[in-house]
Write a protein that holds these residues in place. Sequence first.
Motif, PDB file in Angstrom:
ATOM      1  N   CYS A  85     -22.364 -43.253 105.820  1.00 13.25           N
ATOM      2  CA  CYS A  85     -21.673 -44.080 106.813  1.00 13.25           C
ATOM      3  C   CYS A  85     -22.472 -44.264 108.107  1.00 13.25           C
ATOM      4  O   CYS A  85     -21.907 -44.655 109.145  1.00 13.25           O
ATOM      5  CB  CYS A  85     -20.305 -43.477 107.126  1.00 13.25           C
ATOM      6  N   THR A  88     -22.128 -47.740 109.476  1.00 17.37           N
ATOM      7  CA  THR A  88     -20.758 -48.241 109.630  1.00 17.37           C
ATOM      8  C   THR A  88     -20.117 -47.495 110.794  1.00 17.37           C
ATOM      9  O   THR A  88     -19.591 -46.388 110.623  1.00 17.37           O
ATOM     10  CB  THR A  88     -19.942 -48.018 108.341  1.00 17.37           C
ATOM     11  N   ARG A  96     -13.037 -43.941 108.199  1.00 20.36           N
ATOM     12  CA  ARG A  96     -14.175 -44.212 107.321  1.00 20.36           C
ATOM     13  C   ARG A  96     -14.187 -43.210 106.167  1.00 20.36           C
ATOM     14  O   ARG A  96     -14.012 -42.007 106.368  1.00 20.36           O
ATOM     15  CB  ARG A  96     -15.485 -44.127 108.100  1.00 20.36           C
ATOM     16  N   CYS A 122     -19.727 -47.196 102.348  1.00 17.14           N
ATOM     17  CA  CYS A 122     -18.820 -46.650 103.356  1.00 17.14           C
ATOM     18  C   CYS A 122     -17.691 -47.649 103.580  1.00 17.14           C
ATOM     19  O   CYS A 122     -17.938 -48.799 103.961  1.00 17.14           O
ATOM     20  CB  CYS A 122     -19.563 -46.392 104.660  1.00 17.14           C
ATOM     21  N   ALA A 123     -16.470 -47.214 103.331  1.00 18.14           N
ATOM     22  CA  ALA A 123     -15.303 -48.079 103.510  1.00 18.14           C
ATOM     23  C   ALA A 123     -14.628 -47.763 104.842  1.00 18.14           C
ATOM     24  O   ALA A 123     -14.334 -46.604 105.136  1.00 18.14           O
ATOM     25  CB  ALA A 123     -14.325 -47.874 102.360  1.00 18.14           C
ATOM     26  N   ARG A 124     -14.389 -48.797 105.634  1.00 18.89           N
ATOM     27  CA  ARG A 124     -13.657 -48.640 106.895  1.00 18.89           C
ATOM     28  C   ARG A 124     -12.296 -49.306 106.705  1.00 18.89           C
ATOM     29  O   ARG A 124     -12.206 -50.530 106.580  1.00 18.89           O
ATOM     30  CB  ARG A 124     -14.427 -49.273 108.044  1.00 18.89           C
ATOM     31  N   VAL A 125     -11.265 -48.483 106.640  1.00 18.88           N
ATOM     32  CA  VAL A 125      -9.942 -48.972 106.246  1.00 18.88           C
ATOM     33  C   VAL A 125      -8.866 -48.434 107.187  1.00 18.88           C
ATOM     34  O   VAL A 125      -9.138 -47.617 108.073  1.00 18.88           O
ATOM     35  CB  VAL A 125      -9.627 -48.547 104.790  1.00 18.88           C
ATOM     36  N   ALA A 134      -9.649 -48.191  99.647  1.00 17.82           N
ATOM     37  CA  ALA A 134     -11.024 -48.102 100.136  1.00 17.82           C
ATOM     38  C   ALA A 134     -11.996 -48.655  99.102  1.00 17.82           C
ATOM     39  O   ALA A 134     -12.943 -49.381  99.435  1.00 17.82           O
ATOM     40  CB  ALA A 134     -11.363 -46.647 100.463  1.00 17.82           C
ATOM     41  N   ALA A 137     -11.983 -52.393  98.942  1.00 17.84           N
ATOM     42  CA  ALA A 137     -12.581 -53.028 100.117  1.00 17.84           C
ATOM     43  C   ALA A 137     -14.094 -53.169 100.007  1.00 17.84           C
ATOM     44  O   ALA A 137     -14.686 -54.054 100.637  1.00 17.84           O
ATOM     45  CB  ALA A 137     -12.228 -52.224 101.366  1.00 17.84           C
ATOM     46  N   VAL A 138     -14.729 -52.305  99.198  1.00 15.38           N
ATOM     47  CA  VAL A 138     -16.200 -52.305  99.174  1.00 15.38           C
ATOM     48  C   VAL A 138     -16.810 -52.421  97.778  1.00 15.38           C
ATOM     49  O   VAL A 138     -18.024 -52.603  97.656  1.00 15.38           O
ATOM     50  CB  VAL A 138     -16.743 -51.012  99.831  1.00 15.38           C
TER      51      VAL A 138
END
Length: 217
Positions: A85, A88, A96, A122-125, A134, A137-138
Amino acid sequence: MIRRALAVLLAALVLTAGAAQAAQAAGYRYWSFWDRDGDSWSYATLGPSLSRPDDGDVQGFRFAVSEDSKDATRPRGAAEFSVICARTPARDGKKRVALVLDFGTAADAPSGERPPARRTVCARVDPDATTADALAAVAGPLRYDSNALLCAIDGYPRKGCGEQVAQGEKPAGTGSTAATEPDDDPEGGASVGLVAGVAAVVVLASAAVWQARRRRG
Protein backbone atom coordinates in the motif's frame (compact mmCIF):
# COMPACT_ATOMS: atom_id res chain seq x y z
CA MET A 1 -9.94 -74.73 8.50
CA ILE A 2 -9.42 -74.16 4.78
CA ARG A 3 -12.74 -72.34 4.52
CA ARG A 4 -11.79 -70.15 7.48
CA ALA A 5 -8.45 -69.24 5.89
CA LEU A 6 -10.12 -68.42 2.60
CA ALA A 7 -12.67 -66.26 4.41
CA VAL A 8 -9.86 -64.35 6.13
CA LEU A 9 -8.12 -63.85 2.79
CA LEU A 10 -11.32 -62.60 1.14
CA ALA A 11 -12.04 -60.16 3.98
CA ALA A 12 -8.48 -58.84 3.84
CA LEU A 13 -8.71 -58.26 0.11
CA VAL A 14 -12.03 -56.40 0.52
CA LEU A 15 -10.53 -54.15 3.21
CA THR A 16 -7.45 -53.54 1.09
CA ALA A 17 -9.59 -52.59 -1.90
CA GLY A 18 -11.46 -50.14 0.32
CA ALA A 19 -8.20 -48.60 1.48
CA ALA A 20 -7.01 -48.26 -2.10
CA GLN A 21 -10.26 -46.52 -3.03
CA ALA A 22 -9.86 -44.13 -0.09
CA ALA A 23 -6.33 -43.36 -1.31
CA GLN A 24 -7.96 -42.10 -4.51
CA ALA A 25 -10.00 -39.48 -2.59
CA ALA A 26 -10.79 -36.45 -4.69
CA GLY A 27 -9.47 -32.93 -4.30
CA TYR A 28 -11.00 -29.67 -5.50
CA ARG A 29 -9.83 -26.83 -7.73
CA TYR A 30 -10.76 -23.57 -6.04
CA TRP A 31 -9.73 -20.18 -4.62
CA SER A 32 -8.64 -20.49 -0.97
CA PHE A 33 -8.79 -17.44 1.33
CA TRP A 34 -6.07 -16.53 3.86
CA ASP A 35 -5.35 -14.04 6.66
CA ARG A 36 -1.84 -12.75 7.25
CA ASP A 37 -0.69 -13.14 10.85
CA GLY A 38 2.77 -11.65 11.32
CA ASP A 39 5.06 -13.49 8.93
CA SER A 40 2.76 -16.42 8.18
CA TRP A 41 -0.58 -17.25 6.58
CA SER A 42 -3.54 -18.82 8.36
CA TYR A 43 -6.58 -20.26 6.62
CA ALA A 44 -9.45 -17.78 6.99
CA THR A 45 -12.27 -18.87 9.30
CA LEU A 46 -14.82 -16.65 7.53
CA GLY A 47 -15.57 -16.29 3.85
CA PRO A 48 -14.66 -13.05 2.03
CA SER A 49 -18.29 -11.89 2.06
CA LEU A 50 -18.39 -12.10 5.88
CA SER A 51 -14.84 -11.07 6.78
CA ARG A 52 -14.43 -7.37 7.67
CA PRO A 53 -10.71 -6.57 7.72
CA ASP A 54 -9.29 -3.66 9.68
CA ASP A 55 -7.23 -0.86 8.24
CA GLY A 56 -3.71 -2.22 7.69
CA ASP A 57 -4.70 -5.88 7.34
CA VAL A 58 -3.17 -8.20 4.73
CA GLN A 59 -5.26 -10.96 3.16
CA GLY A 60 -4.52 -13.41 0.40
CA PHE A 61 -6.13 -15.65 -2.19
CA ARG A 62 -4.58 -18.70 -3.86
CA PHE A 63 -5.96 -20.77 -6.73
CA ALA A 64 -4.89 -24.42 -6.54
CA VAL A 65 -6.00 -28.03 -6.31
CA SER A 66 -6.40 -29.02 -2.65
CA GLU A 67 -8.16 -31.80 -0.74
CA ASP A 68 -9.23 -29.60 2.18
CA SER A 69 -8.14 -26.64 4.32
CA LYS A 70 -5.27 -28.63 5.86
CA ASP A 71 -3.93 -29.43 2.40
CA ALA A 72 -4.60 -25.98 0.91
CA THR A 73 -1.70 -24.19 -0.76
CA ARG A 74 -0.71 -20.79 0.67
CA PRO A 75 -0.15 -17.62 -1.37
CA ARG A 76 3.46 -17.20 -2.48
CA GLY A 77 5.85 -14.30 -2.16
CA ALA A 78 6.26 -11.31 0.14
CA ALA A 79 3.18 -9.83 1.80
CA GLU A 80 3.97 -6.62 3.67
CA PHE A 81 1.28 -3.97 4.06
CA SER A 82 3.78 -1.10 3.97
CA VAL A 83 5.07 -2.29 0.60
CA ILE A 84 1.76 -3.23 -1.01
CA CYS A 85 0.00 0.00 0.00
CA ALA A 86 3.00 2.32 -0.34
CA ARG A 87 1.45 4.10 -3.35
CA THR A 88 -2.08 4.25 -1.93
CA PRO A 89 -2.15 7.06 0.63
CA ALA A 90 -4.47 6.93 3.63
CA ARG A 91 -7.65 8.98 3.42
CA ASP A 92 -10.10 10.12 6.10
CA GLY A 93 -13.20 7.95 6.29
CA LYS A 94 -11.52 5.08 4.43
CA LYS A 95 -9.47 2.01 5.29
CA ARG A 96 -6.74 0.29 3.31
CA VAL A 97 -6.51 -3.47 2.88
CA ALA A 98 -3.54 -5.17 1.20
CA LEU A 99 -4.46 -8.15 -0.98
CA VAL A 100 -2.17 -10.86 -2.36
CA LEU A 101 -3.63 -12.53 -5.46
CA ASP A 102 -1.85 -15.76 -6.38
CA PHE A 103 -3.40 -17.30 -9.49
CA GLY A 104 -1.47 -20.53 -9.02
CA THR A 105 0.58 -22.58 -11.44
CA ALA A 106 -0.06 -23.91 -14.93
CA ALA A 107 -0.31 -27.39 -13.40
CA ASP A 108 -3.30 -26.27 -11.30
CA ALA A 109 -5.03 -24.42 -14.13
CA PRO A 110 -8.19 -25.80 -15.75
CA SER A 111 -7.70 -27.32 -19.18
CA GLY A 112 -7.09 -24.69 -21.84
CA GLU A 113 -6.39 -21.84 -19.39
CA ARG A 114 -3.19 -20.09 -18.35
CA PRO A 115 -2.95 -18.42 -14.92
CA PRO A 116 -2.09 -14.70 -14.75
CA ALA A 117 1.02 -13.69 -12.83
CA ARG A 118 0.80 -13.30 -9.06
CA ARG A 119 0.25 -9.71 -7.99
CA THR A 120 -0.50 -7.55 -4.97
CA VAL A 121 -3.04 -4.72 -4.78
CA CYS A 122 -4.14 -2.18 -2.19
CA ALA A 123 -7.86 -1.56 -1.79
CA ARG A 124 -9.06 1.70 -0.25
CA VAL A 125 -12.64 1.14 0.83
CA ASP A 126 -15.29 2.21 3.35
CA PRO A 127 -14.64 1.31 7.01
CA ASP A 128 -17.41 -1.32 7.09
CA ALA A 129 -16.41 -2.95 3.78
CA THR A 130 -15.95 -6.71 3.62
CA THR A 131 -13.03 -8.50 1.99
CA ALA A 132 -15.34 -9.23 -0.95
CA ASP A 133 -15.98 -5.48 -1.30
CA ALA A 134 -12.25 -4.76 -1.26
CA LEU A 135 -11.60 -7.50 -3.80
CA ALA A 136 -14.32 -6.22 -6.13
CA ALA A 137 -12.83 -2.71 -5.96
CA VAL A 138 -9.42 -3.76 -7.29
CA ALA A 139 -9.65 -7.21 -8.91
CA GLY A 140 -12.92 -7.50 -10.82
CA PRO A 141 -14.67 -9.04 -12.50
CA LEU A 142 -15.48 -11.56 -9.79
CA ARG A 143 -17.64 -14.62 -10.33
CA TYR A 144 -19.67 -16.49 -7.70
CA ASP A 145 -21.83 -19.60 -7.84
CA SER A 146 -25.40 -19.92 -6.54
CA ASN A 147 -24.05 -20.73 -3.05
CA ALA A 148 -21.93 -17.55 -2.94
CA LEU A 149 -18.70 -19.53 -3.42
CA LEU A 150 -15.98 -17.37 -4.99
CA CYS A 151 -15.29 -18.92 -8.40
CA ALA A 152 -13.14 -16.37 -10.25
CA ILE A 153 -10.96 -13.34 -9.52
CA ASP A 154 -10.22 -10.91 -12.35
CA GLY A 155 -12.09 -13.31 -14.61
CA TYR A 156 -9.86 -16.30 -13.79
CA PRO A 157 -10.71 -19.04 -14.34
CA ARG A 158 -13.22 -18.44 -17.12
CA LYS A 159 -15.37 -21.40 -16.09
CA GLY A 160 -15.70 -24.00 -13.36
CA CYS A 161 -16.13 -23.53 -9.64
CA GLY A 162 -14.69 -25.83 -6.99
CA GLU A 163 -14.87 -28.80 -9.33
CA GLN A 164 -13.73 -32.19 -8.13
CA VAL A 165 -10.35 -33.46 -9.32
CA ALA A 166 -9.38 -37.13 -8.92
CA GLN A 167 -6.37 -37.75 -6.67
CA GLY A 168 -4.44 -39.24 -9.57
CA GLU A 169 -4.96 -36.00 -11.52
CA LYS A 170 -3.65 -33.74 -8.75
CA PRO A 171 -0.46 -32.05 -9.94
CA ALA A 172 2.71 -32.82 -7.99
CA GLY A 173 3.82 -30.01 -5.71
CA THR A 174 0.45 -28.31 -5.17
CA GLY A 175 0.00 -29.19 -1.49
CA SER A 176 1.24 -26.93 1.29
CA THR A 177 3.85 -29.53 2.30
CA ALA A 178 4.75 -30.71 -1.18
CA ALA A 179 8.05 -28.83 -1.19
CA THR A 180 9.38 -30.79 1.78
CA GLU A 181 7.61 -34.14 1.58
CA PRO A 182 8.14 -36.57 -1.32
CA ASP A 183 5.18 -37.92 -3.27
CA ASP A 184 4.60 -41.50 -2.09
CA ASP A 185 2.43 -42.24 -5.10
CA PRO A 186 3.57 -40.33 -8.19
CA GLU A 187 1.35 -42.32 -10.53
CA GLY A 188 -1.80 -42.02 -8.43
CA GLY A 189 -1.98 -45.77 -7.75
CA ALA A 190 -1.82 -47.76 -4.52
CA SER A 191 1.15 -46.93 -2.31
CA VAL A 192 4.11 -49.27 -1.83
CA GLY A 193 3.03 -49.88 1.77
CA LEU A 194 -0.45 -50.85 0.65
CA VAL A 195 0.88 -53.32 -1.93
CA ALA A 196 3.23 -54.80 0.65
CA GLY A 197 0.32 -55.24 3.03
CA VAL A 198 -1.67 -57.12 0.41
CA ALA A 199 1.29 -59.38 -0.27
CA ALA A 200 1.71 -60.13 3.43
CA VAL A 201 -1.97 -61.03 3.80
CA VAL A 202 -1.81 -63.36 0.80
CA VAL A 203 1.30 -65.10 2.15
CA LEU A 204 -0.22 -65.60 5.61
CA ALA A 205 -3.50 -66.89 4.22
CA SER A 206 -1.70 -69.28 1.87
CA ALA A 207 0.36 -70.58 4.78
CA ALA A 208 -2.81 -71.20 6.77
CA VAL A 209 -4.34 -73.17 3.89
CA TRP A 210 -1.15 -75.25 3.49
CA GLN A 211 -1.02 -75.95 7.23
CA ALA A 212 -4.65 -77.05 7.25
CA ARG A 213 -4.09 -79.44 4.35
CA ARG A 214 -1.01 -80.87 6.04
CA ARG A 215 -2.93 -81.62 9.22
CA ARG A 216 -5.74 -83.28 7.30
CA GLY A 217 -3.22 -85.31 5.33
